[in-house]
Design a protein around this motif. Structure first.
Motif, PDB file in Angstrom:
ATOM      1  N   HIS A 139       0.834  -1.208   0.000  1.00  0.00           N
ATOM      2  CA  HIS A 139       0.000   0.000   0.000  1.00  0.00           C
ATOM      3  C   HIS A 139       0.870   1.261   0.000  1.00  0.00           C
ATOM      4  O   HIS A 139       0.575   2.233  -0.707  1.00  0.00           O
ATOM      5  CB  HIS A 139      -0.949   0.017   1.206  1.00  0.00           C
ATOM      6  N   ASN A 193       2.047   1.719  -3.483  1.00  0.00           N
ATOM      7  CA  ASN A 193       0.969   2.260  -4.325  1.00  0.00           C
ATOM      8  C   ASN A 193       0.709   3.737  -4.022  1.00  0.00           C
ATOM      9  O   ASN A 193       0.507   4.546  -4.924  1.00  0.00           O
ATOM     10  CB  ASN A 193      -0.310   1.453  -4.119  1.00  0.00           C
ATOM     11  N   ARG A 223      -3.321   0.016 -10.743  1.00  0.00           N
ATOM     12  CA  ARG A 223      -3.709  -0.958 -11.762  1.00  0.00           C
ATOM     13  C   ARG A 223      -3.967  -0.242 -13.097  1.00  0.00           C
ATOM     14  O   ARG A 223      -3.532  -0.672 -14.161  1.00  0.00           O
ATOM     15  CB  ARG A 223      -4.975  -1.696 -11.311  1.00  0.00           C
ATOM     16  N   GLU A 224      -4.671   0.879 -13.000  1.00  0.00           N
ATOM     17  CA  GLU A 224      -5.005   1.641 -14.202  1.00  0.00           C
ATOM     18  C   GLU A 224      -3.740   2.054 -14.962  1.00  0.00           C
ATOM     19  O   GLU A 224      -3.673   1.958 -16.177  1.00  0.00           O
ATOM     20  CB  GLU A 224      -5.790   2.875 -13.742  1.00  0.00           C
ATOM     21  N   THR A 283      -1.485  -1.274 -16.231  1.00  0.00           N
ATOM     22  CA  THR A 283      -2.051  -2.253 -17.162  1.00  0.00           C
ATOM     23  C   THR A 283      -1.546  -2.051 -18.596  1.00  0.00           C
ATOM     24  O   THR A 283      -1.096  -3.008 -19.225  1.00  0.00           O
ATOM     25  CB  THR A 283      -3.584  -2.238 -17.083  1.00  0.00           C
ATOM     26  N   ASP A 303      -7.686   0.124  -1.403  1.00  0.00           N
ATOM     27  CA  ASP A 303      -8.274  -0.297  -2.677  1.00  0.00           C
ATOM     28  C   ASP A 303      -8.234   0.828  -3.707  1.00  0.00           C
ATOM     29  O   ASP A 303      -7.945   0.595  -4.882  1.00  0.00           O
ATOM     30  CB  ASP A 303      -9.723  -0.755  -2.463  1.00  0.00           C
ATOM     31  N   ALA A 304      -8.522   2.032  -3.251  1.00  0.00           N
ATOM     32  CA  ALA A 304      -8.543   3.168  -4.180  1.00  0.00           C
ATOM     33  C   ALA A 304      -7.154   3.384  -4.788  1.00  0.00           C
ATOM     34  O   ALA A 304      -7.013   3.609  -5.995  1.00  0.00           O
ATOM     35  CB  ALA A 304      -9.015   4.429  -3.465  1.00  0.00           C
ATOM     36  N   CYS A 305      -6.119   3.313  -3.944  1.00  0.00           N
ATOM     37  CA  CYS A 305      -4.749   3.493  -4.453  1.00  0.00           C
ATOM     38  C   CYS A 305      -4.374   2.350  -5.394  1.00  0.00           C
ATOM     39  O   CYS A 305      -3.793   2.567  -6.462  1.00  0.00           O
ATOM     40  CB  CYS A 305      -3.752   3.590  -3.301  1.00  0.00           C
ATOM     41  N   ALA A 306      -4.717   1.124  -4.994  1.00  0.00           N
ATOM     42  CA  ALA A 306      -4.383  -0.041  -5.819  1.00  0.00           C
ATOM     43  C   ALA A 306      -5.077   0.057  -7.180  1.00  0.00           C
ATOM     44  O   ALA A 306      -4.496  -0.317  -8.216  1.00  0.00           O
ATOM     45  CB  ALA A 306      -4.795  -1.332  -5.109  1.00  0.00           C
ATOM     46  N   GLU A 307      -6.273   0.580  -7.189  1.00  0.00           N
ATOM     47  CA  GLU A 307      -7.031   0.699  -8.435  1.00  0.00           C
ATOM     48  C   GLU A 307      -6.347   1.692  -9.389  1.00  0.00           C
ATOM     49  O   GLU A 307      -6.244   1.444 -10.594  1.00  0.00           O
ATOM     50  CB  GLU A 307      -8.470   1.132  -8.121  1.00  0.00           C
ATOM     51  N   ILE A 308      -5.868   2.793  -8.838  1.00  0.00           N
ATOM     52  CA  ILE A 308      -5.160   3.772  -9.688  1.00  0.00           C
ATOM     53  C   ILE A 308      -3.863   3.154 -10.224  1.00  0.00           C
ATOM     54  O   ILE A 308      -3.515   3.320 -11.395  1.00  0.00           O
ATOM     55  CB  ILE A 308      -4.895   5.075  -8.911  1.00  0.00           C
TER      56      ILE A 308
END
Lengths: 466, 466
Positions: free
Chosen positions: B172, B175, B250-251, B254, B243-248
């Motif tokens: 975390h 991230n 991932r974006e 990718t 989760d919010a940081c991980a999602e960014i």
């Protein structure tokens, strides 16, 4: 800042190696950690104060019309060979050889380098007067570093250099520096007395040191108590006005004030006996006029209006930024810890929650915190699940000048407690009144940070200090 | 600032030693002066940009919940012997012997020193997670320093270190750093693409570099053009939300994006052909997760909730602050000079007086200047008695994004001219409308400087960035 999320490693034990109060208290308050002899890491609380002091120095330099820049820490030896100081400087200069076997050094001061910049870029009287300064890490390889940041090896210093066409203009630069320094120290809550000094390795004729009175000072000082009554206060100084600056300098240099190095017992005897004082002082700054000492050997010449080429008149002017933390603490502490002057305190106000986890107390603290932030203040909220005594001891140790204490009993009566670290006096106030009161206390300090235009449109600082 | 009182030594000639645009333009615009190979003085204009960049880095670190501090430049060798890197580091480490013959070094990075601070002061899981960072001068004794501040020896860097109890918490932190870096670079007007990288001498498993696309980049890069469409913009990120940081992350991770060091031609071939790009990139930052690489050999252990002693999980995260000036210029310049993005420009707006000495033109410039200052902006007023062409050339060279041109002819019609440095387009506006327009342009940048509370009351910066 919430203490639970901060890094404030206070020590319970008094470190054995610390001989003076400031060193002891900076270690105990989790402000610094020694990295090696005379070299320190600035832990978050110490770093905050260092930056506050740096900020005040910048603001007052910019107010006086001086221009910030930055020179590197590592210097080539050849510039120092040119000025003749490379061999003269002695073992306090940290000499370095790089991978190509070039002689380098960690700069203890910057006269040579700034003179080199000047001679490269300036050649006309039209570009004068000019005062450049920087705040940069310096190194002096003291044989016996001690007293924490007071006599460290790696230290943070503001050094400024004036370039003027003639003696009169250079003396105005000297005076301008003295006035700006007086204001700088006053904003930090210090009384720093200018005393005629020896010039030492910098060289030069005119020089004054600024000394803060403290028992642990390295110098013995002799002065007329009349000088400690002088205050610059909120006087609006026009730094372009030569007479106005000279007048302030006259005011501060008329009463007798000398260190042991320049002490003149005959002149001291002329001071009325009831005003004669002997004490000790900590040096926190020094200003020099040294004329053409560097510009002549290094060829820093300018063309005059009538086509002559003349060496530029120079001076240099230093403030010991990291050392000031020690000096301020020496001048302002008690048995329980540090007492920060409002101008440099790392946080404006502490908030102590007497019953962490109690919904009402937590909510009241959260509201106080937010309201102080909204007024542009930085509170430190002790939100740990500790007993009240431990929280008070921490606040006293780290020295925040004001503390708000919040507990269920007070809240039942609609009050919180505002306590002065300096006097220990408390008063009960409604939360709203307490916020107003703290904001009012800091109002002059926030206002002082606004650099006024000393000459229409010449210099200003915005939310950053540039 | 009035140019007549500033120190802006622009060069007419292109310096022969400068091989790339940023080096050439920084010398020509009077931003830097070489002190010795790979070591520079930051002249006033360069210093202003350096500080603007530093300020953005601080604000975004504080927004992410990281705590500023400061470690010294000179380190003792023994810490590096403990980690095993003293001998491994090679001749790029500037090794120093002090007057007592102790082995020291000028820090190229700070993993050892921060681990030493951590192990001295932290022993419980209760004090985790913790991320400390500093912005300090570093030294790497490059065998062939070149490209100005892009590959200097003495350079300014932000390096931050996270301490976490376990892998998930450390990831975390990783991230969080990636997200805060994306925002940091965007505020500087840069598109910096995170690319999977090799870990090099820092060590560790997970690492990403951030690369700015520019022809003069030292790395060849391969990427899916989809990544250049991504923008963080004004998204409100909660840095506590894993989760919010991980999602960014991932974006941004990718789409394919690799440097030549980690390039995988097979995976690149899977990118649709019309989106496959090959280019060059300048590295402006890197983040690492390296687990217990330093905490194990150096004994940085914490007690867990159930009484075990475990080595702390760490990562380190760097931004090349001084290097960024070069990278920004490489990405944003033209034949005439630099084009500063609004977020880092040394002055917000230039004012060119076409007829210095003309009462009406002088008066109008003075009013414009004051009005811009009153809006919290820093204008640079060229008040020299130079011809218009020379004033325009200077403004174009130093790259202020907006210029106001004031002359008697326009004033007769009640207008001044506002010109965009980037597009060259001008429009005529009343002085009042011009001021409003400039203030409007900078409004989002001044607002971005306000560090919002990412968690109620956790962290904030006020008028200073602490």
């Amino acid at each position: 800042m919430r203490l639970s999320r901060y890094f404030l490693p206070v020590l319970k034990e008094t470190p054995a190696e610390a001989q003076i109060a400031s060193h002891r208290l900076m270690l105990r308050a989790g402000m610094i950690k020694q990295a090696s002899a005379g070299i320190y890491s600035w832990l978050p609380l110490g770093f905050r104060v260092l930056k506050k002091i740096e900020q005040i120095v910048h603001e007052e330099q910019i107010r006086a019309g001086h221009i910030p820049m930055l020179m590197p820490t590592i210097q080539p030896a050849d510039l120092w060979q040119e000025s003749g100081r490379y061999n003269a400087y002695g073992p306090e200069m940290l000499r370095i050889r790089d991978r190509h076997d070039r002689d380098m050094l960690y700069g203890p001061t910057n006269e040579e380098m700034i003179t080199d910049i000047f001679r490269t870029h300036v050649s006309s009287y039209k570009d004068l007067p000019l005062t450049l300064y920087h705040i940069q890490w310096k190194f002096r390889d003291e044989i016996r570093p001690r007293f924490g940041v007071m006599r460290g090896r790696e230290f943070y210093m503001k050094d400024g250099y004036n370039f003027d066409l003639d003696y009169d203009s250079a003396i105005h630069a000297y005076n301008r520096h003295m006035v700006s320094y007086l204001r700088t120290y006053e904003r930090m809550g210090l009384q720093a007395i200018p005393m005629r000094a020896d010039s030492g390795p910098i060289g030069g004729e005119d020089t004054h040191e600024f000394l803060v009175l403290a028992e642990t000072g390295e110098s013995e000082v002799f002065y007329d108590s009349a000088i400690t009554d002088l205050k610059l206060g909120s006087r609006d100084v026009d730094f372009d006005d030569r007479d106005a600056c000279a007048e302030i300098v006259r005011e501060w240099t008329t009463p007798y004030a000398r260190t042991d190095e320049t002490h003149d017992p005959h002149r001291f005897a002329e001071v009325p006996e009831e005003r004669r004082r002997t004490s000790r002082g900590i040096e926190v700054g020094q200003i020099f006029y040294f004329g053409t000492k560097y510009s002549e050997p290094m060829g820093a010449m300018v063309n005059t209006a009538d086509g002559q080429r003349v060496p530029v008149h120079m001076g240099s002017h230093g403030i010991g930024v990291s050392r000031l933390l020690g000096a301020i603490i020496e001048a302002s502490h008690d048995e329980a810890g540090i007492i920060w002057p409002e101008g440099v305190t790392p946080f404006h106000c502490g908030i102590v929650n007497l019953k962490q986890g109690d919904g009402e107390a937590d909510g009241a603290c959260a509201k106080l915190y937010q309201a102080l932030c909204d007024r542009g203040l930085d509170p430190l909220y002790d939100d740990r699940a500790e007993r009240a005594g431990a929280k008070f001891a921490t606040m006293d140790l780290i020295g925040l000048p004001w503390r708000l204490t919040v507990g269920p009993r007070g809240l039942k009566n609609g009050v919180v407690e505002l306590t002065s670290r300096r006097t220990g006096e408390s008063e009960e106030l409604s939360p709203e009144a307490a916020i107003d009161r703290v904001a009012q206390i800091y109002d002059p300090h926030l206002k002082a940070a606004n650099v006024q235009h000393w000459e229409p449109m010449a210099h200003r600082s915005s939310h950053t200090w540039l």
